[in-house]
Design a protein around this motif. Sequence first.
Motif, PDB file in Angstrom:
ATOM      1  N   LEU A   1     -37.817 -13.131  -9.733  1.00 52.44           N
ATOM      2  CA  LEU A   1     -38.006 -12.600 -11.076  1.00 52.44           C
ATOM      3  C   LEU A   1     -37.496 -13.696 -12.010  1.00 52.44           C
ATOM      4  CD1 LEU A   1     -38.530 -10.072 -13.005  1.00 52.44           C
ATOM      5  CD2 LEU A   1     -36.062  -9.810 -12.950  1.00 52.44           C
ATOM      6  N   PRO A   2     -38.405 -14.482 -12.604  1.00 53.27           N
ATOM      7  CA  PRO A   2     -37.942 -15.592 -13.431  1.00 53.27           C
ATOM      8  C   PRO A   2     -37.289 -15.071 -14.718  1.00 53.27           C
ATOM      9  CG  PRO A   2     -40.312 -15.718 -13.016  1.00 53.27           C
ATOM     10  CD  PRO A   2     -39.855 -14.365 -12.611  1.00 53.27           C
ATOM     11  N   GLN A   3     -36.529 -15.940 -15.340  1.00 46.59           N
ATOM     12  CA  GLN A   3     -35.949 -15.580 -16.633  1.00 46.59           C
ATOM     13  C   GLN A   3     -37.086 -15.320 -17.612  1.00 46.59           C
ATOM     14  OE1 GLN A   3     -33.610 -18.360 -19.389  1.00 46.59           O
ATOM     15  NE2 GLN A   3     -32.068 -17.575 -18.022  1.00 46.59           N
ATOM     16  N   ASP A   4     -36.907 -14.358 -18.522  1.00 41.58           N
ATOM     17  CA  ASP A   4     -37.950 -13.972 -19.486  1.00 41.58           C
ATOM     18  C   ASP A   4     -39.262 -13.698 -18.763  1.00 41.58           C
ATOM     19  OD1 ASP A   4     -36.083 -14.555 -21.486  1.00 41.58           O
ATOM     20  OD2 ASP A   4     -36.721 -16.649 -21.507  1.00 41.58           O
TER      21      ASP A   4
ATOM     22  N   ASN B   1     -42.718 -12.585 -17.494  1.00 41.68           N
ATOM     23  CA  ASN B   1     -43.909 -12.125 -18.190  1.00 41.68           C
ATOM     24  C   ASN B   1     -45.082 -12.167 -17.236  1.00 41.68           C
ATOM     25  OD1 ASN B   1     -45.431 -11.262 -20.320  1.00 41.68           O
ATOM     26  ND2 ASN B   1     -44.852 -12.941 -21.655  1.00 41.68           N
ATOM     27  N   THR B   2     -46.013 -11.234 -17.422  1.00 42.15           N
ATOM     28  CA  THR B   2     -47.228 -11.307 -16.612  1.00 42.15           C
ATOM     29  C   THR B   2     -48.409 -10.927 -17.503  1.00 42.15           C
ATOM     30  OG1 THR B   2     -48.297 -10.598 -14.568  1.00 42.15           O
ATOM     31  CG2 THR B   2     -46.908  -8.961 -15.669  1.00 42.15           C
ATOM     32  N   TYR B   3     -49.552 -10.639 -16.909  1.00 42.52           N
ATOM     33  CA  TYR B   3     -50.768 -10.453 -17.702  1.00 42.52           C
ATOM     34  C   TYR B   3     -50.710  -9.174 -18.545  1.00 42.52           C
ATOM     35  CZ  TYR B   3     -52.343 -14.059 -14.528  1.00 42.52           C
ATOM     36  OH  TYR B   3     -52.443 -15.216 -13.812  1.00 42.52           O
TER      37      TYR B   3
ATOM     38  N   LEU C   1     -52.935  -7.638 -20.381  1.00 44.65           N
ATOM     39  CA  LEU C   1     -54.054  -6.699 -20.393  1.00 44.65           C
ATOM     40  C   LEU C   1     -54.463  -6.211 -19.001  1.00 44.65           C
ATOM     41  CD1 LEU C   1     -56.250  -8.160 -23.271  1.00 44.65           C
ATOM     42  CD2 LEU C   1     -55.005  -6.008 -23.251  1.00 44.65           C
TER      43      LEU C   1
ATOM     44  N   GLY D   1     -41.467  -6.644 -12.959  1.00 51.58           N
ATOM     45  CA  GLY D   1     -41.107  -7.964 -12.437  1.00 51.58           C
ATOM     46  C   GLY D   1     -40.418  -7.878 -11.088  1.00 51.58           C
TER      47      GLY D   1
ATOM     48  N   ILE E   1     -42.994  -7.013  -8.486  1.00 47.84           N
ATOM     49  CA  ILE E   1     -43.796  -8.189  -8.126  1.00 47.84           C
ATOM     50  C   ILE E   1     -42.966  -9.151  -7.270  1.00 47.84           C
ATOM     51  CG2 ILE E   1     -44.951 -10.244  -9.063  1.00 47.84           C
ATOM     52  CD1 ILE E   1     -45.930  -8.481 -11.369  1.00 47.84           C
TER      53      ILE E   1
ATOM     54  N   LYS F   1     -61.589  -8.870 -16.260  1.00 44.35           N
ATOM     55  CA  LYS F   1     -61.070  -7.596 -16.758  1.00 44.35           C
ATOM     56  C   LYS F   1     -60.377  -7.780 -18.100  1.00 44.35           C
ATOM     57  CE  LYS F   1     -60.104  -5.012 -12.527  1.00 44.35           C
ATOM     58  NZ  LYS F   1     -59.062  -4.810 -11.525  1.00 44.35           N
ATOM     59  N   MET F   2     -59.537  -8.817 -18.166  1.00 46.34           N
ATOM     60  CA  MET F   2     -58.788  -9.048 -19.402  1.00 46.34           C
ATOM     61  C   MET F   2     -59.722  -9.425 -20.556  1.00 46.34           C
ATOM     62  SD  MET F   2     -55.263 -10.878 -18.212  1.00 46.34           S
ATOM     63  CE  MET F   2     -55.827 -11.926 -16.886  1.00 46.34           C
TER      64      MET F   2
ATOM     65  N   ARG G   1     -61.319  -6.357 -21.835  1.00 49.10           N
ATOM     66  CA  ARG G   1     -60.361  -5.507 -22.542  1.00 49.10           C
ATOM     67  C   ARG G   1     -59.929  -6.108 -23.866  1.00 49.10           C
ATOM     68  NH1 ARG G   1     -56.892  -4.047 -17.121  1.00 49.10           N
ATOM     69  NH2 ARG G   1     -58.544  -2.776 -16.183  1.00 49.10           N
TER      70      ARG G   1
ATOM     71  N   TYR H   1     -49.924 -19.531 -21.481  1.00 54.07           N
ATOM     72  CA  TYR H   1     -49.298 -19.214 -20.195  1.00 54.07           C
ATOM     73  C   TYR H   1     -48.025 -20.018 -19.997  1.00 54.07           C
ATOM     74  CZ  TYR H   1     -53.213 -16.388 -18.528  1.00 54.07           C
ATOM     75  OH  TYR H   1     -54.143 -15.407 -18.374  1.00 54.07           O
TER      76      TYR H   1
ATOM     77  N   THR I   1     -45.390 -18.302 -22.467  1.00 53.89           N
ATOM     78  CA  THR I   1     -44.954 -16.945 -22.127  1.00 53.89           C
ATOM     79  C   THR I   1     -44.358 -16.855 -20.727  1.00 53.89           C
ATOM     80  OG1 THR I   1     -47.168 -16.399 -21.365  1.00 53.89           O
ATOM     81  CG2 THR I   1     -46.636 -15.810 -23.629  1.00 53.89           C
ATOM     82  N   GLY I   2     -44.441 -17.931 -19.960  1.00 63.83           N
ATOM     83  CA  GLY I   2     -43.789 -17.909 -18.647  1.00 63.83           C
ATOM     84  C   GLY I   2     -44.683 -17.435 -17.514  1.00 63.83           C
ATOM     85  N   ILE I   3     -45.967 -17.208 -17.797  1.00 65.14           N
ATOM     86  CA  ILE I   3     -46.862 -16.778 -16.717  1.00 65.14           C
ATOM     87  C   ILE I   3     -47.034 -17.904 -15.692  1.00 65.14           C
ATOM     88  CG2 ILE I   3     -49.265 -16.141 -16.186  1.00 65.14           C
ATOM     89  CD1 ILE I   3     -49.166 -14.316 -18.611  1.00 65.14           C
TER      90      ILE I   3
ATOM     91  N   ARG J   1     -44.762 -20.041 -14.968  1.00 68.59           N
ATOM     92  CA  ARG J   1     -43.538 -20.117 -14.173  1.00 68.59           C
ATOM     93  C   ARG J   1     -43.606 -19.093 -13.034  1.00 68.59           C
ATOM     94  NH1 ARG J   1     -38.086 -19.335 -16.786  1.00 68.59           N
ATOM     95  NH2 ARG J   1     -39.428 -19.064 -18.581  1.00 68.59           N
ATOM     96  N   LYS J   2     -44.105 -17.887 -13.378  1.00 69.45           N
ATOM     97  CA  LYS J   2     -44.228 -16.856 -12.355  1.00 69.45           C
ATOM     98  C   LYS J   2     -45.254 -17.279 -11.294  1.00 69.45           C
ATOM     99  CE  LYS J   2     -43.772 -13.390  -9.989  1.00 69.45           C
ATOM    100  NZ  LYS J   2     -42.568 -13.098  -9.240  1.00 69.45           N
TER     101      LYS J   2
ATOM    102  N   THR K   1     -44.204 -19.565  -8.574  1.00 67.20           N
ATOM    103  CA  THR K   1     -43.348 -19.048  -7.502  1.00 67.20           C
ATOM    104  C   THR K   1     -44.191 -18.473  -6.360  1.00 67.20           C
ATOM    105  OG1 THR K   1     -43.195 -16.801  -8.361  1.00 67.20           O
ATOM    106  CG2 THR K   1     -41.599 -18.382  -9.211  1.00 67.20           C
TER     107      THR K   1
END
Lengths: 309, 362
Positions: free
Chosen positions: A83-86, A88-90, A92, A141, A144, B14-15, B18, B195, B198-200, B202-203, B206
């Motif tokens: 779970l990274p800091q701050d 965020n994911t998609y 929509l 988060g 995930i 999808k996005m 939407r 991205y 907002t850190g997407i 970074r996620k 991983t």
Amino acid sequence: MSETVIEVKNLIKNYGDFRAVDGISFEVRKGEVFSILGPNGAGKTTTVEIMECLRKPSSGEVKVLGFDIAHQQNDIRKRVGILPQDFNTYDLLTVKENIDYFGVMFDRSIPTQELLDAVNLNDKKDEYFKNLSGGLKQRVGVAIAMVNDPDIIFLDEPTTGLDPKARREVWEVVKDLKRKGKTVILTTHYMEEAEVLSDRLAIMNGGRFIAYDTPRAIIKEHGYGTLCIIRSANDKAMQLLTATGLSVKRKDGDVEVHMDDKSSLHKVVEVLQDPDAYYDEITVKRSSLEDVFLKLTGKRIEDDTGAKA
Amino acid sequence: MKSRIGTDLMATAKMFVRNKGAMFWTLAFPIFLIVIFGAIFSSTGTGSYTLNVQNLDHGPLSQSFMDSLNQTGVVKIVMVDPSADPDTYIKDNSVTNFMIIPGNFTQNIALNSTATIELRQDRTQSAANIMASVVGQVVNHYNLNLSGGKEHIAIHSGSIVTNNLTFLDFFLPGVIGLTAMTNCVFYMQGVQSRYFATGIFRKLSTTPFTRFEWLISRALWQTVVVFMSVAAILIVGMLFFNVHITLTWMSIVLIIVGGLMFTGLGMILSRFAKDEETANAAASAVTFPMMFLGGSFFDLSASPEWLQMVASIMPLTYMNNGLRDTMIYGNDAAALFNLGILAVVAVVFVVIGVYVSKWTDD
């Protein structure tokens, strides 16, 4: 002693001239909640991001689940949840769609329904991520982070910016992970959080570990023990307390008596029976991690996400 | 096992659906262009440019000359009373093109001497050049025929105009090129900087999902979006403005390769700009000159040489030229040359883009 899952030796990370992590060594054992506590800018996130293979160390050796972070990043990525800091994911995609998405990104995944139940998000599964509150987003988060059924879960400041209720919801999820036998690495700048959740913790400041043990042992070693505080005590009370032979200190209008053992409190209460001794109240205070931090660094951890300590 | 690229592509679709705003503007931008230019250029009726003709000749050849002008489909002839004074008429009617066929036109040609027609034009109007060239072509056609010149030259010069193409037909491939460019460049720089911020990313970093897989998914998605725009352009053009051209196989390949090229350009741009606003400004700075000098709006073949030099280093020029070659002229050999250039630039841009793009800052 249980198995070691993370081993860090002499880890150093420089950003240009700035040394963010300054030669730390530690290990994390299987099944424990290990916290790195420290103010913003202490080097916590840099340290965990190196373990997560998101950053490269300047020097030092880091092994996660026996794999070297320099050469076996893919093996590590498959077995850890982050779970990274701050986080965020998609925006929509719905909660369920987001979890499904990351499930495909890993080769192995546990059923989405199971994860929704684990973080108690079943009734929000069809909501768009963007419409969730901060606490719910963090729970997504965590879900995930668990999607690949990892052995180790990294939670980088999971409660920063959350209100107290949401913070406690995240705590419950962390406790649940521990019950499931997962190893959890947690970073936080909330003293209470570290104290409540961790089996062992490291206090980090200026890129170094200034304390590293169980919360109880750290407090015992670096704390002042237990204090009895007699508020707004008059001179007679002070005089009587001094006569007990206990370690007594005047602080503003109060008197602080150091509790050597269980009988100390009894002595204090006894002498204060004297009709000429006046005071407002008697409180007993055990030293906390906050006090330890204050003692070791001479400053407070700001309870504010934006503040640098 | 589901594929990562396929899953990412589906999630993106999808996005997109939407995000009503994004969907609307993606389709609306090219449609606006078509509607605006279509309205401007189709309002002049069958011929795009009006030519006022005062015919003082009574012979058959002047009539046949005017018929030839009419057949080009470009000229709309307005007859002027032979008794009118040309100067007064031009002044009173704000005429741009005024042609006088002399009274001895048929007679002089019949006698094998030169018949001089007079063409008065308002040279400040852009249409003046086009009219002069159309009249010139018809005159040449006549001269060649009269002097027994070889027929195939006349046929070749006539082939452009006798297809009955309107200005919008010429304009449309340029709109497709322009749309591919703006879609891909702005989308890539937008999504990458967003991205990142907002850190997407970074996620994502991983997970075992790689940057390269992600970029393939983006490129595929951009191809889908560009073809949606192209479909919108063609449908609106055909329904409302009687556009004649359609997609050829070559044009489809050109659109895919051009889209890839601009996707690569967007990747590079977003990498070198620190934040989303800067990246957006950089994308505008790069696309804006191309919008005007890449041949989407104007044909640059009549512009100064230095400007043509500038146009020749703009990738959009080759996309537009290639699309016109195949969609309008049916000249796939020429389109293939432009496709080759596009493909080389696309490979260069995408390789640099993949190489420089980052998901985490270290």
